[in-house]
Structures are given as C-alpha cells and as structure tokens.
Write a protein that holds these residues in place. Structure first.
Motif, PDB file in Angstrom:
ATOM      1  N   ARG A  11       0.936  -1.314   0.141  1.00 21.40           N
ATOM      2  CA  ARG A  11       0.191   0.088   0.103  1.00 21.40           C
ATOM      3  C   ARG A  11       1.028   1.302   0.041  1.00 21.40           C
ATOM      4  NH1 ARG A  11      -4.857   1.811   2.188  1.00 21.40           N
ATOM      5  NH2 ARG A  11      -5.290   3.898   1.539  1.00 21.40           N
ATOM      6  N   TRP A  12       2.109   1.185   0.814  1.00 25.17           N
ATOM      7  CA  TRP A  12       2.861   2.112   0.910  1.00 25.17           C
ATOM      8  C   TRP A  12       4.404   1.843   0.800  1.00 25.17           C
ATOM      9  CZ3 TRP A  12      -0.797   1.466   4.840  1.00 25.17           C
ATOM     10  CH2 TRP A  12      -1.884   2.457   4.885  1.00 25.17           C
ATOM     11  N   THR A  22       5.998   9.615  -0.040  1.00 26.78           N
ATOM     12  CA  THR A  22       5.547   8.603   0.295  1.00 26.78           C
ATOM     13  C   THR A  22       4.570   8.024  -0.838  1.00 26.78           C
ATOM     14  OG1 THR A  22       5.207   9.179   2.636  1.00 26.78           O
ATOM     15  CG2 THR A  22       3.635   7.407   1.988  1.00 26.78           C
ATOM     16  N   GLU A  24       2.241   5.611  -2.923  1.00 34.26           N
ATOM     17  CA  GLU A  24       1.147   4.695  -2.538  1.00 34.26           C
ATOM     18  C   GLU A  24       0.542   3.868  -3.503  1.00 34.26           C
ATOM     19  OE1 GLU A  24      -3.481   5.379  -0.376  1.00 34.26           O
ATOM     20  OE2 GLU A  24      -2.241   7.043  -0.859  1.00 34.26           O
ATOM     21  N   ASN A  25       0.231   2.462  -3.341  1.00 37.50           N
ATOM     22  CA  ASN A  25       0.036   1.366  -4.134  1.00 37.50           C
ATOM     23  C   ASN A  25       0.982   1.320  -5.314  1.00 37.50           C
ATOM     24  OD1 ASN A  25      -2.561   0.650  -3.139  1.00 37.50           O
ATOM     25  ND2 ASN A  25      -3.342   2.750  -3.918  1.00 37.50           N
ATOM     26  N   ASP A  58      -2.203  -3.820   2.957  1.00 38.43           N
ATOM     27  CA  ASP A  58      -1.991  -2.651   3.613  1.00 38.43           C
ATOM     28  C   ASP A  58      -0.833  -2.751   4.588  1.00 38.43           C
ATOM     29  OD1 ASP A  58      -4.139  -1.461   2.356  1.00 38.43           O
ATOM     30  OD2 ASP A  58      -5.439  -2.041   4.150  1.00 38.43           O
TER      31      ASP A  58
END
Length: 438
Positions: A11-12, A22, A24-25, A58
């Motif tokens: 997810r990160w 940062t 994401e995905n 996640d």
C-alpha cells in the motif's frame, strides 16, 4: 515483459529520499539483489514477469534499519546488571563478566541471538563493537545481514588480548580476512578517551588512513567522563581527539552527551558523524545528545541501540520513537526531529555514517534491495492519515512482517528463514545457566 527475480507490492513505499515522498500502491522490482524499478502496481504488473510476486496489502515498505552502534554478543548479558550508573555498571559488573566469560563461542552465540532479534525488528545492517569480531562475522554471514565490525582497543588486558597493541594486531588479521567483502566491514573501535592513551590512538589513526577504514568510539558519554578528562588532561575529550587527528568524516562518535559549543564546532569542522543511542543513555542516566542542534549545524546524526546489556533491547522502531520524542523535549521545540527525519536517521543517515549509503539506506533504483515491511492493517494503526507518522509514533517491532537483504528474504511473515529460533533460545538459556552457576 522483463523477467526479474522478485516483485513486491504494498500500500505504501517510503523511499527515504530528498523529495520526502510517500508512494501509495507501488511496487519494487528486484533482480539479482538490486532494485531495478519502483513504479505503480498496475504498471509493474504490465512491465515485469517475476519469479516471485508478493502482495503485502496494507503494509509499508521502508529501507532496512541501520543500527549504527551496539555490542551484539552482550545480548547474553541482557538484564544481568540493571539500574546502575555507567561507571558502576562497567567497572563492577560488565568488565568482570567479560573477563570471565567472553570467548569465541560466547561472541558467536550472543551475536546470533542479536541478529535474530534485529531481523525480527526490521534491522538489516548493524555496527558492532566487541571482542572476537571473527566470531561475530560468522554469525552475521549465517544470518545474511550486513555489519560493520569495530574491534575494540583498550589500555588494559581483555579476553581478546594483553593490551592495545595485541588488540590492534588481532583486529588487523580479521580486517585482512574480510577486505572488500560485500557484507562485512572491519573498522577500528577504540573504547573511549578515558580508556585509551595517546600512543595506541595515534597508531589507530595511521592504520585507519592506510587501510581506508573508519574509527568508531564512545565519546562524551557522560558529564562525569568529560569532567574526569578535564581534571586528568586539562582538555575536553573531543578537542583531544581533534588534536590527535582522529576526527574526520571517517570518525563515528557514539553517544555525544555533555556537549559544549566548542565541542559542536569541532564536530562540524571535521565532518565526524554522531551515533545517537537515546534509550541506553536514558537507562544509564548518561545525559542527552543535542540532536536538534547538531542537525541544524549540518552534522550527520545516525541512530543506534547500544548493547542489550544496557538498553535492554535491539529494537530500532522503539529507539526511533524515543529519539524523536527526546529531541523535542531536549530542544524545547515540538518540530525537532520530525517523523520522516527520524526514519531517515534510522536508515539513510546510518548508511552514510558507515560509508554504505551508495548501496543501502534508501529505496532507490540501483541500490541493494535491503527492505523492511511493516504491517499497518490492524486496529492499533487505525485510522491512517500519514503512514510515516504511524511507523514512528504508533508502531511496534511485532508489526515487522518481512525483511530482505540483497533481495533475499530473511524474515517471512515473522519467521526467520536463515536462523533457527528455537535453537537460539535454547543456546541462550544454556549460557544463562552457565553464568549463574559461576
């Protein structure tokens, strides 16, 4: 599609870069131990065919922690002499225990216990300062980690040698064995200004320059140490080391409490690194490193746990949280050592201090795939506004799920892949029984 060894999706991803991103995905593509791409999950699925594809859901991927100071084998002495001030702890308990018990076998077994604990805490690289570094190297290579091994030099006899010259000579043999090794660096580790006279320090300086290696040393650990050196030599320890020529970008100063403006100026001027060990310093009431002031002056401050005999764990997540909070309290500034900077201190700053920042310390294309995964999907992590903040202020080491070094998985869903946990536990118990019986 390009064939690669491993594709890890999460997810990160927190690369720890100048952009302070940062992602994401995103996914990390790894081939032959090297990061070859970091890209969105959908694009990664289109461009790469991986032998091993891992979807972590996640979780967050960060660079593996770099623990820049410790005494790994002292994990065998964990909890043996607690709640004492530094000099009583050292002179009445640690030094006698070391003289009686430390040998090749204890160092090998203690280091193996420490490497297992560090891997389960997300650490991929560590710096060690202890006797019998060849025994430590054996355990490091078995675990698959990286380590800087700083062999100690001290003015009095130890289990490893009759005095400083023998300590140095023994260390040079280990240094020759691992010259050019990808996972092992051997450096000089003179214990402290108050236990090392000028002559061996000058020899260490010359040899470090000759071999192109670093020096790590406990410096300004307490105000008592500084006052004692002022009374004995009429000089602050840092200024003495500077006058001897030891301070340089290859010098790693551990602890660094009780600093004056003059001391900070000497560190800034010489480019030395600072290894901050907040929890050990707190437990031994050693003092406070002025991290915020050092960073404002451009000093590279990295993070270490110290040994399990004075911490009492090797948990970089806990150390990072303590460092961030302590920096704010000591400076009186709530903006000091932000969460992102705390992760940087525990990863890239450490790699820079150890001279490994071209290979590790951040997640970037071309660097080695040393990666730690942290689960952020349980109740204690909800809700998530900023995964960086959660990692520093709300995560614990039991949330570390997976660890890779050179793209090789050393921790798989909390299970060690290169070490036998049950055997390590049993060996530690055997050492405890032996020590208790005397």
């Amino acid at each position: 599609m390009q064939s690669i060894d491993t594709l890890i999706s999460a997810r990160w991803i927190i690369p720890v870069n100048d952009a302070r991103e940062t992602l994401e995905n995103h996914s990390i593509a790894i081939d032959q131990g090297v990061i070859v791409a970091i890209l969105p999950n959908a694009k990664a699925a289109q461009e790469y065919q991986a032998s091993h594809s891992i979807d972590l859901g996640d979780q967050a991927l960060i660079p593996g922690f770099v623990n820049t100071h410790g005494h790994a084998a002292m994990a065998i002495f964990r909890g043996m002499a607690d709640d004492l001030e530094l000099m009583t702890w050292l002179n009445d308990h640690v030094f006698p225990a070391e003289n009686k018990w430390v040998d090749y076998d204890l160092v090998r077994d203690g280091t193996e216990l420490a490497t297992a604990e560090m891997l389960r805490s997300g650490t991929t690289t560590f710096s060690d300062n202890y006797f019998f570094p060849d025994a430590s190297a054996e355990s490091v290579l078995k675990a698959g980690m990286r380590a800087q091994l700083c062999f100690p030099t001290i003015d009095f006899p130890t289990a490893w040698g009759a005095g400083p010259d023998e300590h140095i000579d023994n260390g040079l043999k280990v240094m020759a064995t691992y010259a050019g090794h990808s996972h092992i660096k051997v450096n000089f580790g003179p214990h402290a200004p108050y236990t090392c006279s000028d002559e061996p320090l000058l020899r260490i300086k010359a040899l470090a320059e000759e071999h192109g290696v670093g020096i790590q040393m406990h410096v300004h650990e307490t105000q008592v140490e500084v006052d004692g050196e002022l009374e004995r030599r009429g000089q602050r320890p840092i200024r003495r080391l500077k006058d001897l020529g030891l301070l340089s970008p290859n010098f790693q100063a551990v602890h660094m409490t009780a600093l004056s403006e003059e001391d900070i100026n000497d560190i800034v001027e010489t480019g030395a690194h600072v290894m901050h060990c907040p929890e050990s310093n707190l437990k031994l009431a050693s003092g406070f490193c002025p991290v915020h002031e050092l960073q404002k002056r451009g000093v590279n401050v990295a993070l270490g746990t110290d040994g399990a005999a004075s911490n009492n764990d090797l948990d970089m997540l806990g150390e990072m949280r303590t460092a961030a909070m302590l920096a704010k309290a000591v400076s009186g500034d709530a903006t000091a050592l932000s969460a992102y900077d705390a992760i940087k201190m525990a990863t890239l700053n450490g790699a820079k201090a150890l001279g490994w920042d071209k290979e590790i310390g951040s997640l970037e294309v071309g660097k080695r795939a040393d990666i730690t995964a942290i689960a952020l999907n349980d109740l204690e992590s909800q809700p998530i506004y900023d995964p960086v903040s959660h990692i520093v202020y709300a995560s614990t080491r039991d949330q570390v799920t997976n660890v890779w070094v050179d793209g090789k998985q050393l921790l798989n869903n909390r299970e060690l892949t290169t070490l036998d946990k049950n055997t390590i536990i049993e060996t530690a118990k055997q050492w405890r029984d032996k020590i208790v019986k005397g």
